[in-house]
Motif scaffolding. Structure first.
Motif, PDB file in Angstrom:
ATOM      1  N   ALA A 104       0.861  -1.180   0.000  1.00 19.84           N
ATOM      2  CA  ALA A 104       0.000   0.000   0.000  1.00 19.84           C
ATOM      3  C   ALA A 104       0.893   1.224   0.000  1.00 19.84           C
ATOM      4  N   TRP A 105       0.316   2.352  -0.372  1.00 21.08           N
ATOM      5  CA  TRP A 105       1.023   3.621  -0.221  1.00 21.08           C
ATOM      6  C   TRP A 105       0.643   4.251   1.099  1.00 21.08           C
ATOM      7  N   PHE A 106       1.620   4.749   1.816  1.00 25.37           N
ATOM      8  CA  PHE A 106       1.429   5.607   2.973  1.00 25.37           C
ATOM      9  C   PHE A 106       1.830   7.014   2.528  1.00 25.37           C
ATOM     10  N   SER A 107       0.880   7.915   2.493  1.00 24.54           N
ATOM     11  CA  SER A 107       1.145   9.286   2.041  1.00 24.54           C
ATOM     12  C   SER A 107       1.139  10.223   3.246  1.00 24.54           C
ATOM     13  N   PRO A 108       2.299  10.762   3.640  1.00 26.15           N
ATOM     14  CA  PRO A 108       2.297  11.757   4.717  1.00 26.15           C
ATOM     15  C   PRO A 108       1.524  12.989   4.265  1.00 26.15           C
ATOM     16  N   CYS A 109       0.681  13.511   5.141  1.00 25.28           N
ATOM     17  CA  CYS A 109      -0.203  14.602   4.742  1.00 25.28           C
ATOM     18  C   CYS A 109      -0.579  15.414   5.972  1.00 25.28           C
ATOM     19  N   HIS A 110      -1.440  16.388   5.750  1.00 27.35           N
ATOM     20  CA  HIS A 110      -1.916  17.243   6.839  1.00 27.35           C
ATOM     21  C   HIS A 110      -3.423  17.119   6.943  1.00 27.35           C
ATOM     22  N   TRP A 111      -3.891  16.742   8.137  1.00 22.98           N
ATOM     23  CA  TRP A 111      -5.323  16.709   8.393  1.00 22.98           C
ATOM     24  C   TRP A 111      -5.691  17.979   9.152  1.00 22.98           C
ATOM     25  N   ARG A 112      -6.577  18.766   8.549  1.00 25.48           N
ATOM     26  CA  ARG A 112      -6.974  20.048   9.143  1.00 25.48           C
ATOM     27  C   ARG A 112      -8.386  19.931   9.696  1.00 25.48           C
ATOM     28  N   ALA A 113      -8.531  20.172  11.000  1.00 27.37           N
ATOM     29  CA  ALA A 113      -9.837  20.103  11.649  1.00 27.37           C
ATOM     30  C   ALA A 113     -10.534  21.456  11.566  1.00 27.37           C
ATOM     31  N   THR A 114     -11.785  21.443  11.111  1.00 29.77           N
ATOM     32  CA  THR A 114     -12.605  22.650  11.041  1.00 29.77           C
ATOM     33  C   THR A 114     -13.968  22.339  11.634  1.00 29.77           C
ATOM     34  N   MET A 115     -14.849  23.344  11.626  1.00 33.51           N
ATOM     35  CA  MET A 115     -16.201  23.130  12.130  1.00 33.51           C
ATOM     36  C   MET A 115     -16.959  22.106  11.285  1.00 33.51           C
ATOM     37  N   ASP A 116     -16.532  21.946  10.024  1.00 38.79           N
ATOM     38  CA  ASP A 116     -17.210  21.017   9.119  1.00 38.79           C
ATOM     39  C   ASP A 116     -16.600  19.621   9.115  1.00 38.79           C
ATOM     40  N   GLY A 117     -15.561  19.405   9.912  1.00 37.78           N
ATOM     41  CA  GLY A 117     -14.920  18.096   9.955  1.00 37.78           C
ATOM     42  C   GLY A 117     -13.442  18.198   9.649  1.00 37.78           C
ATOM     43  N   VAL A 118     -12.849  17.075   9.259  1.00 41.64           N
ATOM     44  CA  VAL A 118     -11.412  16.999   8.993  1.00 41.64           C
ATOM     45  C   VAL A 118     -11.205  16.921   7.482  1.00 41.64           C
ATOM     46  N   THR A 119     -10.315  17.773   6.980  1.00 42.87           N
ATOM     47  CA  THR A 119     -10.000  17.826   5.556  1.00 42.87           C
ATOM     48  C   THR A 119      -8.555  17.441   5.343  1.00 42.87           C
ATOM     49  N   LEU A 120      -8.286  16.675   4.280  1.00 41.62           N
ATOM     50  CA  LEU A 120      -6.922  16.265   3.949  1.00 41.62           C
ATOM     51  C   LEU A 120      -6.274  17.286   3.023  1.00 41.62           C
ATOM     52  N   TRP A 121      -5.067  17.689   3.369  1.00 39.14           N
ATOM     53  CA  TRP A 121      -4.270  18.592   2.541  1.00 39.14           C
ATOM     54  C   TRP A 121      -2.926  17.941   2.256  1.00 39.14           C
ATOM     55  N   GLY A 122      -2.458  18.083   1.026  1.00 34.88           N
ATOM     56  CA  GLY A 122      -1.127  17.610   0.693  1.00 34.88           C
ATOM     57  C   GLY A 122      -0.068  18.475   1.351  1.00 34.88           C
ATOM     58  N   VAL A 123       1.096  17.918   1.523  1.00 32.73           N
ATOM     59  CA  VAL A 123       2.201  18.655   2.148  1.00 32.73           C
ATOM     60  C   VAL A 123       3.197  19.030   1.050  1.00 32.73           C
ATOM     61  N   ARG A 174      -9.409  10.843  -4.427  1.00 34.65           N
ATOM     62  CA  ARG A 174     -10.766  11.036  -3.930  1.00 34.65           C
ATOM     63  C   ARG A 174     -10.824  12.008  -2.752  1.00 34.65           C
ATOM     64  N   VAL A 175      -9.761  12.081  -1.976  1.00 33.22           N
ATOM     65  CA  VAL A 175      -9.822  12.840  -0.722  1.00 33.22           C
ATOM     66  C   VAL A 175      -8.962  14.093  -0.751  1.00 33.22           C
ATOM     67  N   TRP A 176      -8.289  14.351  -1.852  1.00 33.39           N
ATOM     68  CA  TRP A 176      -7.368  15.494  -1.931  1.00 33.39           C
ATOM     69  C   TRP A 176      -8.118  16.796  -1.679  1.00 33.39           C
ATOM     70  N   GLN A 177      -7.775  17.480  -0.588  1.00 34.55           N
ATOM     71  CA  GLN A 177      -8.382  18.741  -0.175  1.00 34.55           C
ATOM     72  C   GLN A 177      -9.897  18.621  -0.014  1.00 34.55           C
ATOM     73  N   ALA A 258      -6.122  19.626 -12.150  1.00 35.70           N
ATOM     74  CA  ALA A 258      -7.447  19.479 -11.550  1.00 35.70           C
ATOM     75  C   ALA A 258      -7.367  19.342 -10.036  1.00 35.70           C
ATOM     76  N   LEU A 259      -6.427  18.547  -9.539  1.00 38.52           N
ATOM     77  CA  LEU A 259      -6.303  18.385  -8.094  1.00 38.52           C
ATOM     78  C   LEU A 259      -5.886  19.694  -7.425  1.00 38.52           C
ATOM     79  N   ALA A 260      -5.179  20.528  -8.149  1.00 42.82           N
ATOM     80  CA  ALA A 260      -4.807  21.835  -7.618  1.00 42.82           C
ATOM     81  C   ALA A 260      -5.901  22.873  -7.837  1.00 42.82           C
ATOM     82  N   ALA A 261      -6.996  22.464  -8.535  1.00 40.12           N
ATOM     83  CA  ALA A 261      -8.086  23.387  -8.887  1.00 40.12           C
ATOM     84  C   ALA A 261      -7.560  24.593  -9.647  1.00 40.12           C
ATOM     85  N   ASP A 262      -6.549  24.374 -10.473  1.00 45.05           N
ATOM     86  CA  ASP A 262      -5.980  25.426 -11.320  1.00 45.05           C
ATOM     87  C   ASP A 262      -6.556  25.229 -12.720  1.00 45.05           C
TER      88      ASP A 262
END
Length: 341
Positions: A104-123, A174-177, A258-262
């Protein structure tokens, strides 16, 4: 492009000749309104010519909530893998050409907690030294769960071990940002799911106290505070060997944009792909090459085959008769087609 490519790990690819036989295009379309609004503005004469001349295969339909992205399912089909459950495509084993060992791939990332839940951000700009240090810190915990860690890139590590054999996991695409609610494996599913979720929790606590966390925070960068698990499963030696000679290639530029929404960059990536179709793929097809092109969106994917495949050697008369009839309707407008993916 350089900055985005550095932030987003490249797609896995099969070692192939300089002139691949099957091109898979991830994120040829996206559901974002900004992308949908751009579709009618794209100038795609080469794609229109291809749609008119090549035979279409049936569209593979799905949902944007599937664990694997359409381009991953298309790759699995092109590589001849047997039917596997959603989220269990052995992409990590394929990428590393590892046989008979679940990966499997283990991708180090940043999980950001907000009022709407936890969002995954790339590092972005994760230094190799920090990545290696984080991997080494996690290694004893992974080994206690029967997993061996291997460094591939700063933001993608490979894990190997039995718990990864049949564990369904969502693709990073699927979960990027995006909020993580609904994408994590249920702890009650299997012992492997409980093992991996416990390891993710331990990684969060470990990374939070690691010197790399403070270094990135002090530099104004997102700290690594989590790992994402994806690409699980195993291949046997014959499957690995077959994949290496399949002639399958992926076009990464649309995905990166697309993943960068650019979306301006996404339009530019389509222009580059148009040039490739016009100067390479269409001439090769006219010269008799047996080629396939697969376009993928967030839900669906569809493949087109060059005319040479309609009369490929070894086909029976019935198959030769059927192949040209796969597409009875006129070729679709490219914008309409892309909107349907």
């Amino acid at each position: 492009m350089t900055q985005i490519a550095h932030q987003i790990d490249p797609l896995p690819h099969t070692p192939a000749s300089p002139a691949p036989l099957h091109l898979i295009v991830p994120w040829a379309s996206a559901r974002a309104p900004a992308c949908q609004n751009l579709l009618p503005t794209l100038a795609l004469p080469a794609l229109q010519a291809l749609l008119s001349e090549w035979s279409s295969e049936p569209m593979h339909t799905g949902s944007e909530w599937g664990l694997n992205a359409p381009h991953e399912a298309a790759s699995a089909a092109a590589l001849g893998w047997a039917e596997r459950p959603d989220g269990c495509l052995p992409l990590a084993a394929w990428h590393a050409a590892v046989a008979d060992t679940p990966c499997a791939w283990f991708s180090p990332c940043h999980w950001r907690a907000t009022m709407d839940g936890v969002t995954l951000w790339g590092v972005s700009d994760l230094a190799a030294t920090d990545a290696q240090a984080l991997l080494q810190a996690l290694r004893p915990l992974a080994e206690a769960d029967g997993l061996q860690l291997h460094f591939e890139t700063p933001t993608r590590w490979r894990a190997e071990g039995e718990p990864l054999r049949t564990l369904p996991c969502a693709s990073l695409d699927r979960v990027w940002q995006r909020p993580l609610h609904g994408w994590l494996p249920e702890r009650s599913q299997t012992p492997a799911a409980r093992t991996l979720q416990r390891l993710q929790s331990e990684a969060q606590m470990l990374f939070y106290t690691h010197p790399a966390y403070d270094r990135r925070t002090e530099s104004g960068l997102l700290p690594v505070n989590a790992i994402w698990v994806s690409g699980t499963g195993a291949l046997n030696a014959a499957q690995v060997q077959a994949a290496r000679g399949a002639g399958v290639a992926t076009e990464p530029r649309l995905r990166e944009a697309a993943l960068a929404a650019d979306w301006p960059l996404w339009v530019a990536a389509w222009a580059e792909l148009e040039h490739r179709l016009q100067t390479d793929w269409l001439p090769r097809a006219h010269a008799g090459a047996a080629l396939r092109l697969t376009l993928c969106g967030e839900r669906n994917w569809q493949t087109w085959a060059s005319p040479a495949l309609a009369t490929a050697p070894g086909q029976g008369w019935l198959e030769r008769w059927r192949t040209p009839l796969r597409r009875r309707a006129p070729a679709p407008n490219p914008a309409t087609l892309l909107a349907s993916l």
